[in-house]
Design an enzyme around this catalytic site. Structure first.
Site, PDB file in Angstrom:
ATOM      1  N   LYS A 206      26.552  92.529  44.247  1.00  0.00           N
ATOM      2  CA  LYS A 206      27.884  92.582  44.855  1.00  0.00           C
ATOM      3  C   LYS A 206      28.810  93.486  44.045  1.00  0.00           C
ATOM      4  O   LYS A 206      29.485  94.355  44.601  1.00  0.00           O
ATOM      5  CB  LYS A 206      28.470  91.176  44.969  1.00  0.00           C
ATOM      6  CG  LYS A 206      29.859  91.142  45.617  1.00  0.00           C
ATOM      7  CD  LYS A 206      30.425  89.736  45.710  1.00  0.00           C
ATOM      8  CE  LYS A 206      29.747  88.927  46.776  1.00  0.00           C
ATOM      9  NZ  LYS A 206      30.430  87.640  47.043  1.00  0.00           N
ATOM     10  N   GLU A 353      22.424  74.773  42.669  1.00  0.00           N
ATOM     11  CA  GLU A 353      23.565  75.606  42.310  1.00  0.00           C
ATOM     12  C   GLU A 353      24.791  75.223  43.132  1.00  0.00           C
ATOM     13  O   GLU A 353      25.922  75.377  42.670  1.00  0.00           O
ATOM     14  CB  GLU A 353      23.233  77.088  42.514  1.00  0.00           C
ATOM     15  CG  GLU A 353      24.230  78.033  41.856  1.00  0.00           C
ATOM     16  CD  GLU A 353      23.747  79.463  41.796  1.00  0.00           C
ATOM     17  OE1 GLU A 353      23.183  79.860  40.756  1.00  0.00           O
ATOM     18  OE2 GLU A 353      23.922  80.186  42.795  1.00  0.00           O
TER      19      GLU A 353
END
Length: 549
Positions: A206, A353
């Site tokens: 990203k 997560e």
């Protein structure tokens, strides 16, 4: 006490648990001949049998009451409306927009995101077609035969799992490779198998600053340039999925070959976005769209079905029952399909997560368990490895048994043996084997007297071990999309119940920060920094072994 533990349904569930924990599933099946039919649900090509759980109608009614008291219906609506559920990063949570096949407007800060989503999807389709058709050529005018995806976390696990699962749908000319580990061995071995003239590298980051990804990408770039002997050739063999156009251009990638996504796409929920470019390259645009269609089907079911008949909600609340009341701190993913061998690792990141959190949305510590430890392996291998613990160990570990009904193999007898094991394991976990049944079995084998009695306790299975059986009509792009979305929504529901943020991951940051300091020391770019004595000694050991003292 937290807000959750003060809810009336939470208190009532504890009262109910005092009686329910004494029940055995054998008795529940014997007393209710229609249990299997009532405790099953079908959505699209997925069939969920949740009858082999330590549940009664009262249990399910209280669990759904808990979901309502925790505000689940409102939170589902808020997610689909683009509200900023990720409060610590002030971000919407809109992976559902990426597979919104109705194109109904979805707003973030007043702007409809669907035109952006469709624009990127169309660009991905055009690029994938060019590569797959042979229109896109390398620097020696040869078509692409190998795709190397370089990413980590959600930029690796999702595309890797889907490409592995749907390999029979792949382009016959294409070979997929995934590199995530900064340990140079993985990249080195991958580069041995490919040729620079016919390889396309997809760099997925990203920010285009992720240390592991950029280290691997720069090494791959050096390898390529040394062989191509032309920096300009990089543009024909490297593309990026990122939001950092300047860093991508500095790398040598044409910004026209950068595919964007947005901050409302979480990494572990990103395979539906441009992060899924390697999936589209490998499987084709049509199959990628079918993946989206399957996920959208599950999205619509999750959004509209009543809680009592809502597959993600049922799986989530059954999980809450074991985690928070039975103390079931682990959950097993056991796919009985070799193509799904990467599914446990994918679900592991998705769940742990997301919900591995110790504080609630208001910042106060939780006073209950959150995410379980997710682990697993293909079921048929697991039977000869860890199923012993699941059958006779002291842990309560609910198990998801996942299989495809369609027999795709041309090898006679294999699929029948595979499915027989799925159904048999579910039955064995539920039934167990009593001492009397063991005695009868041993007697029939000619074992008697003291020898028999010595063996009995070792061969008794308590049973009453919970399983969910998830059957796909067939393993295809649509059903896989539904299956992934099912787990995404299950995890979201559990986060809502626990009042935690399922969409941040601050726990991964501290190690990254410390690694930068230690890396500078190991590479000789800085002097010793303050550390505990153990860390300092380990650093010294590395320096001594590599002549850096």
């Amino acid at each position: 006490m937290s807000e959750l533990t003060r809810l009336p349904a939470w208190q009532q569930l504890w009262e109910h648990f005092a009686e329910a924990k004494q029940l055995h599933m054998r008795e529940l099946f014997e007393s209710d001949p229609e249990r299997a039919e009532r405790y099953a649900l079908e959505v699209g090509g997925l069939l969920l049998d949740y009858s082999k759980n330590r549940l009664t109608d009262d249990t399910l009614q209280l669990l759904m009451q808990l979901a309502r008291e925790a505000g689940l219906p409102a939170r589902i609506k808020a997610m689909f409306k683009g509200e900023k559920l990720n409060v610590t990063e002030s971000r919407a949570v809109l992976h559902v927009a990426l597979r919104n096949r109705t194109n109904a407007p979805i707003l973030v800060d007043g702007d409809d995101v669907m035109p952006k989503v469709n624009r990127v999807l169309e660009r991905m389709g055009r690029f994938a077609h060019a590569v797959r058709s042979g229109e896109w050529l390398g620097y020696t005018n040869q078509p692409i035969t190998d795709i190397v995806n370089i990413g980590i976390g959600g930029s690796d696990l999702g595309p890797l799992m889907v490409c592995s699962a749907l390999r029979p749908y792949a382009h016959p000319r294409m070979n997929m490779h995934f590199v995530s580990n900064v340990d140079g061995a993985q990249l080195k071995e991958t580069l041995k198998r490919v040729h620079p003239e016919t390889t396309l590298f997809v760099i997925e980051s990203k920010t285009f600053t992720t240390q592991e990804t950029l280290t691997n990408a720069l090494t791959a770039r050096d390898w390529f340039v040394q062989r191509a002997r032309d920096e300009k050739a990089v543009a024909k063999h490297f593309v990026a999925v990122s939001t950092n156009q300047q860093a991508v251009a500095d790398f040598g990638i044409d910004p026209a070959n950068m595919f964007e996504f947005w901050d409302w796409v979480g990494g572990r929920y990103s395979l539906w976005s441009a992060i899924g470019l390697p999936i589209m390259l490998y499987l084709g645009e049509e199959n990628f769209v079918e993946l989206l269609n399957g996920a959208h089907l599950m999205d619509q079911h999750f959004r509209n079905a009543p809680l009592e008949a809502n597959m993600p909600v049922l799986l989530a609340m059954i999980g809450v029952w074991y985690i928070n009341f039975y103390g079931g701190g682990s959950h097993v993913i056991a796919p009985y399909d070799q193509y799904l061998h990467r599914l446990p690792a994918f679900i592991q990141q998705l769940d742990m997560e997301s919900n591995g959190k110790q504080v609630m949305l208001d910042g106060n510590p939780v006073d209950f368990e959150t995410a379980p430890i997710i682990w697993g392996e293909t079921g048929i291998n697991g039977q000869h490895a860890f199923f012993q613990l699941l059958h006779q160990g002291t842990h309560i570990s609910p198990i998801d048994l996942i299989a495809s009904l369609e027999n795709r193999s041309s090898l006679p007898g294999h699929h029948e043996i595979l499915l027989a094991n799925v159904f048999a394991q579910a039955e064995a976990f539920m039934r167990g084997k009593t001492a009397d049944e063991v005695r009868e079995e041993l007697t029939a084998q000619g074992v008697t007297g003291e020898a028999l009695e010595k063996l009995v306790p070792h061969k008794v299975f308590g049973g009453n071990r919970p399983t969910n059986t998830l059957l796909m009509s067939r393993l295809d792009p649509r059903n896989l999309g539904s299956l992934i979305a099912l787990y995404e929504h299950k995890i979201f529901v559990q986060g809502v119940i626990w009042h935690i943020n399922s969409f941040d991951q601050w726990g991964v940051e501290l190690g990254k920060q410390l690694a930068k300091t230690i890396h500078a020391e190991l590479s000789g770019k800085s002097g010793p920094a303050p550390h505990d004595s153990s860390t300092a000694r380990l650093i010294a050991a590395y320096k001594q072994a590599n002549g850096r003292n």
